[in-house]
Design a protein around this motif. Structure first.
Motif, PDB file in Angstrom:
ATOM      1  N   SER A   8       0.850  -1.127   0.073  1.00 25.84           N
ATOM      2  CA  SER A   8      -0.081  -0.237   0.049  1.00 25.84           C
ATOM      3  C   SER A   8       0.807   1.166  -0.091  1.00 25.84           C
ATOM      4  N   SER A   9       0.281   2.129  -0.745  1.00 21.71           N
ATOM      5  CA  SER A   9       0.980   3.525  -0.639  1.00 21.71           C
ATOM      6  C   SER A   9       0.302   4.641   0.139  1.00 21.71           C
ATOM      7  N   SER A  10      -0.711   4.133   1.002  1.00 24.98           N
ATOM      8  CA  SER A  10      -1.466   5.047   1.897  1.00 24.98           C
ATOM      9  C   SER A  10      -0.828   5.319   3.100  1.00 24.98           C
ATOM     10  N   ARG A  12      -1.983   6.544   5.685  1.00 27.00           N
ATOM     11  CA  ARG A  12      -2.890   5.959   6.850  1.00 27.00           C
ATOM     12  C   ARG A  12      -2.680   4.734   7.048  1.00 27.00           C
ATOM     13  N   ARG A  13      -2.518   3.768   6.318  1.00 27.85           N
ATOM     14  CA  ARG A  13      -2.371   2.465   6.554  1.00 27.85           C
ATOM     15  C   ARG A  13      -1.014   2.145   7.384  1.00 27.85           C
ATOM     16  N   GLU A  33      -6.340   0.136  -9.765  1.00 21.95           N
ATOM     17  CA  GLU A  33      -7.963  -0.009  -9.199  1.00 21.95           C
ATOM     18  C   GLU A  33      -8.893   0.538 -10.144  1.00 21.95           C
ATOM     19  N   LYS A  52      -4.399  -6.169  -5.038  1.00 24.54           N
ATOM     20  CA  LYS A  52      -3.407  -5.570  -4.531  1.00 24.54           C
ATOM     21  C   LYS A  52      -2.351  -6.518  -3.968  1.00 24.54           C
ATOM     22  N   THR A  70     -10.280   0.766   0.392  1.00 20.48           N
ATOM     23  CA  THR A  70     -11.486   1.344   1.204  1.00 20.48           C
ATOM     24  C   THR A  70     -12.527   2.153   0.082  1.00 20.48           C
ATOM     25  N   LYS A  81     -11.794   7.814  -4.501  1.00 17.04           N
ATOM     26  CA  LYS A  81     -11.256   9.015  -4.429  1.00 17.04           C
ATOM     27  C   LYS A  81     -11.785   9.866  -5.307  1.00 17.04           C
ATOM     28  N   ALA A 146     -11.197   8.431   0.030  1.00 16.46           N
ATOM     29  CA  ALA A 146     -12.405   7.705  -0.403  1.00 16.46           C
ATOM     30  C   ALA A 146     -13.646   8.732  -0.047  1.00 16.46           C
ATOM     31  N   TYR A 149     -13.361  12.929   1.963  1.00 18.32           N
ATOM     32  CA  TYR A 149     -13.111  13.476   3.311  1.00 18.32           C
ATOM     33  C   TYR A 149     -12.352  12.486   4.323  1.00 18.32           C
ATOM     34  N   ILE A 151     -11.662  11.535   8.271  1.00 21.36           N
ATOM     35  CA  ILE A 151     -12.214  11.595   9.616  1.00 21.36           C
ATOM     36  C   ILE A 151     -11.283  11.972  10.515  1.00 21.36           C
ATOM     37  N   GLN A 152      -9.739  11.493  10.097  1.00 17.33           N
ATOM     38  CA  GLN A 152      -8.830  11.872  10.923  1.00 17.33           C
ATOM     39  C   GLN A 152      -8.261  13.102  11.042  1.00 17.33           C
ATOM     40  N   VAL A 169     -12.514   3.258   9.016  1.00 20.62           N
ATOM     41  CA  VAL A 169     -13.055   4.783   8.176  1.00 20.62           C
ATOM     42  C   VAL A 169     -11.637   5.057   7.747  1.00 20.62           C
TER      43      VAL A 169
END
Ligand SMILES: Cc1cn([C@H]2C[C@H](O)[C@@H](COP(=O)(O)OP(=O)(O)OP(=O)(O)O)O2)c(=O)[nH]c1=O
Length: 192
Positions: A8-10, A12-13, A33, A52, A70, A81, A146, A149, A151-152, A169
């Motif tokens: 993953s390039s995220s 957040r993950r 994707e 992935k 997500t 996104k 996605a 927004y 949430i964090q 989320v």
């Protein structure tokens, strides 16, 4: 079990795995994707998570490889996104004052075994004014998320409440992932 490989390039993950102390390496995945939904939203995220994990460049490794995807689901609409600011604006108008689902599909590939599951969280949004939405879009925060927004981040101001996992989320239900990894390593131990 040692380190897991996160396909993953995220950011957040990564942060979520770091937060709970699961050791990991990041690997690239060549998977392309799509948000074309040929089945249900759950089928879509699970299929993309598998894509992935399977396309990660880690052939022959003995560690678990994790892929995740997500999406936001509202009625029969699937929101990934946003493509541009106008698209982000439309998504936020759609979610304003409503309840939507955030669904993350997770695939853990471990040797010959593929473990795929998903997590769904219901998110209740306050009614958003045009000014709220415009001001939020100028922050740039919605563009890589996605449903447009986070949430964090400042997107927290839009959320009245959630039902279910918060980390789901943000992009990875780490509590489920940790439990699944523990089950997988216990099963492996028993089979050795
Ligand atoms: C709803 C929501 C989504 N998101 C993010 C999580 C995911 O990173 C992103 C959805 O895009 P994904 O396609 O799931 O993931 P990605 O492209 O960021 O990373 P990769 O495919 O390389 O693993 O939206 C938030 O950060 N906060 C939120 O509140």
């Amino acid at each position: 079990m040692g380190k897991v490989w996160l396909a993953s390039s995220s950011p957040r993950r990564r942060e979520l795995l770091e937060q709970v102390g699961i050791p990991f390496e990041v690997v690239t995945s060549t998977y392309e994707e799509t948000n074309q939904c040929y089945g249900s939203p759950v089928e879509l995220v699970e299929r993309q998570a598998e894509g992935k994990a399977m396309a990660a460049s880690v052939d022959g490794i003995l560690q678990p490889v994790i892929g995740a995807d997500t999406i936001v689901a509202y009625g029969n609409r699937v929101l990934g996104k946003p493509e541009d600011e106008e698209n982000a604006r439309r998504m936020l108008h759609l979610l304003s004052g409503k309840v939507h689902s955030v669904i993350t599909g997770v695939c853990i590939r471990y040797g010959q075994c593929i473990h795929t599951f998903h997590c769904e969280t219901k998110v209740h949004f306050y009614i958003l004014s045009d000014d709220d939405i415009d001001a939020y879009i100028t922050t740039g925060e919605p563009m890589d998320k996605a449903g447009a927004y986070g949430i964090q981040g400042k997107g927290a101001l839009f959320v009245e409440r959630i039902e279910g996992s918060y980390t789901n989320v943000v992009g990875l239900p780490v509590e489920m992932v940790a439990r699944k990894l523990r089950n997988i390593s216990e099963d492996k131990g028993m089979n050795e």
